[in-house]
Design an enzyme around this catalytic site. Structure first.
Site, short mmCIF file in Angstrom:
data_model
loop_
_atom_site.label_atom_id
_atom_site.label_comp_id
_atom_site.label_asym_id
_atom_site.label_seq_id
_atom_site.Cartn_x
_atom_site.Cartn_y
_atom_site.Cartn_z
CD GLU A 82 -9.62 6.48 109.36
OE1 GLU A 82 -8.72 5.92 108.70
OE2 GLU A 82 -10.77 6.01 109.47
CD GLU A 139 -13.94 7.91 107.28
OE1 GLU A 139 -13.61 6.72 107.07
OE2 GLU A 139 -13.18 8.87 107.08
#
Ligand code: AHR
Length: 542
Positions: A203, A326
């Site tokens: 991220e 994820e």
């Protein structure tokens, strides 16, 4: 083979007396027709689609996996036996570690050597707690060896150096004499580990450095250069992917990185689903929250499809895989727990999210080669919850259990013509920041009631996983199996009394699979009655 009409099917079902042994009351029949193209399978469902994710977050690692060698909780070298055994039952194929946001703050050298001498750090993302680094590289790779699964390590690009990342790979994989290999030996491990999957940051558009895609692409190119293949080990390098529907991120990464084949083998999108303006509780919710959460889960199909279109433009041969590392539900934390620990319960609704999403990943297996549900233990959509020595299996766990039949099987294309699930919205006000993730028509919130995926395993058996999200109506399914002659059918079903049924330490079996007897072979395939709010996995033998 011709497709049965809806009317022919209803008549067939009535004649077969399949439903409750008697005729059906008018208006109660929802029907669906399915074609399974058993003669057209070509893609393999990579077992890593059933992968997991374990972060230094709340009680995922500490308490959930690692209890330490001196604990009263039965353990092997500090790793709890009950959790390992449970995860072995679902054939956990790969575990991603150490984060998550934690990964871009993690300095791996703090997590090796004698445990009592390891430095501590503050886990700034997750509750501001002190991390003692007792669970580090050796402990994680031991966990993978105990599970018999592949490790997937996420390196620190956000706050770590290139040297640190390069050293880590050398430490884990170099067989000869070198500073890092010698350090590993000094810490008790002679032979290197096999390490295939390595991500260069997590991220990085957010907690991993707040980078633009252009900046990250350049950084990625630089860092990955030093992630080397040592001693015959070959690393599959994964770049940080987009957040949900950030298509520009994918476009830039594909343009700037995928143009040179060796630079990246995988791109890792993330997508979480939650409820909209209703209750955010994992267990105290009503039907609007069910609809919202499942609608939001189903959005992943469109998101995936649009990222795939972009990737196809630059990489029509599908050399770069989607590693959806994820995904899952994100509810409110359980009352009284640390908000930074993301500890949530898990109900039949979460099982539905898992069933729907895994069917979608199966159907996209030409590009999706790995997916990691967040997270394995005690965090977000967990497989198991623990409380001291106690452990409970969640409804999501049982979906993974039922879907093991798809691991490394050949995907069989399907065509489904199914009913809609309609929910009367009443006076609810749906205006807000996020539009509802479902269609609204004539005052009703609507979603397709079903989704499906099918595969053939190495021994020739066909498995079909069917999800019916409608909490009120069963679906009568007529299936044709093209190119096969089914002879026997059996199945298992996961359902429960209420939409929010869940397992607790006091009542651990409220949601668990049962044998399914509602399917029969026909001349051209099979018919099955799928209960309301259920997941059914069928096995068909020829
Ligand atoms: O899974 C919890 C967090 O969600 C991860 O640390 C992060 O990558 C994502 O935002």
């Amino acid at each position: 083979m011709t497709t049965m009409t809806r009317m022919q099917f209803i008549v067939a079902v009535l004649l077969a007396g399949l439903i409750g042994g008697g005729p059906l009351a008018a208006g109660q029949v929802k029907t669906a027709q399915l074609t399974i193209k058993a003669d057209q399978g070509k893609e393999t469902i990579n077992r890593n689609i059933y992968g997991h994710f374990a972060e230094h977050l709340g009680h995922c690692i500490y308490g959930g996996i690692w209890v330490g060698e001196d604990s009263d909780i039965p353990n092997t070298r500090g790793i709890r036996n009950d959790v390992v055994e449970a995860l072995k039952q679902i054939k956990a194929p790969v575990v991603r570690w150490p984060g998550g946001c934690f990964a871009d703050e993690y300095h791996w050298k703090d997590g090796i050597g004698p445990r009592e001498q390891r430095p501590t750090m503050v886990n700034t993302h997750w509750g501001g707690v002190t991390e003692n680094n007792h669970f580090g590289t050796h402990e994680f790779l031991d966990l993978c060896e105990q599970l018999g699964c592949e490790p997937y390590i996420c390196g620190n690009l956000g706050s770590g150096t290139i040297e640190e990342m390069a050293d880590w790979v050398e430490y884990m994989t170099f067989d000869g004499k070198s500073p890092m290999a010698d350090l590993r030996r000094a810490n008790g491990r002679d032979k290197p580990w096999k390490l295939t999957y390595f991500a260069v940051g997590n991220e990085n558009w957010g907690c991993g450095g707040s980078m633009t895609p252009e900046y990250y692409a350049d950084q990625y190119r630089r860092y990955q250069t030093y992630v080397k293949n040592f001693s015959g080990n070959r690393i599959f390098k994964v770049a940080c992917g987009p957040s949900g529907g950030d298509y520009n991120w994918t476009e830039v990464l594909m343009q700037k990185v995928a143009n040179r084949r060796a630079l990246m083998q995988g791109l890792a999108p993330h997508y979480y689903c939650g409820t909209g303006r209703g209750s955010r509780s994992a267990t105290e919710f009503t039907e609007i929250d069910w609809l919202w959460n499942l609608g939001s889960a189903l959005r992943i199909e469109e998101i995936l499809g649009r990222h795939e279109e972009i990737m196809d433009k630059y990489d029509p041969q599908k050399r770069v895989a989607i590693m959806f590392d994820e995904w899952g539900t994100w509810h409110a934390v359980e009352p009284g727990t640390n908000p930074g620990f993301l500890y949530q319960q898990n109900s039949l609704r979460d099982a539905m999210v898992a069933g729907l999403t895994l069917n979608i990943f199966n159907n996209h297996c030409a590009r999706v080669k790995m997916a990691n549900i967040a997270q394995m233990v005690n965090v977000l959509q967990a497989m198991v919850l623990t409380d001291g020595p106690k452990m409970v299996l969640t409804p999501t766990y049982f979906v993974y259990y039922l879907y093991t039949v798809h691991h490394d099987a050949t995907l069989l294309p399907t065509e489904l013509d199914g009913p809609q699930y309609a929910f009367e919205m009443g006076e609810r006000n749906l205006s807000g920041r996020f539009p509802p993730p479902f269609k609204v028509e004539d005052g009703k919130g609507m979603l397709p009631a079903m989704n499906v995926s099918a595969s053939r395993d190495q021994s020739g058996r066909i498995h079909v996983s069917l999800v019916n999200i409608d909490p009120h109506n069963a679906v009568e399914l007529a299936a044709q199996v093209q190119g096969a002659e089914p002879k026997r059918i059996s199945g298992k079903v996961l359902t429960a009394g209420e939409i929010n049924s869940h397992n607790t330490f006091e009542n651990p079996t409220a949601v668990e699979p049962a044998a399914f007897a509602g399917a029969r072979i026909t001349d051209t395939g099979f018919i099955a009655e799928l209960p309301a709010k259920s997941i059914v996995v069928l096995e068909i033998e020829g």
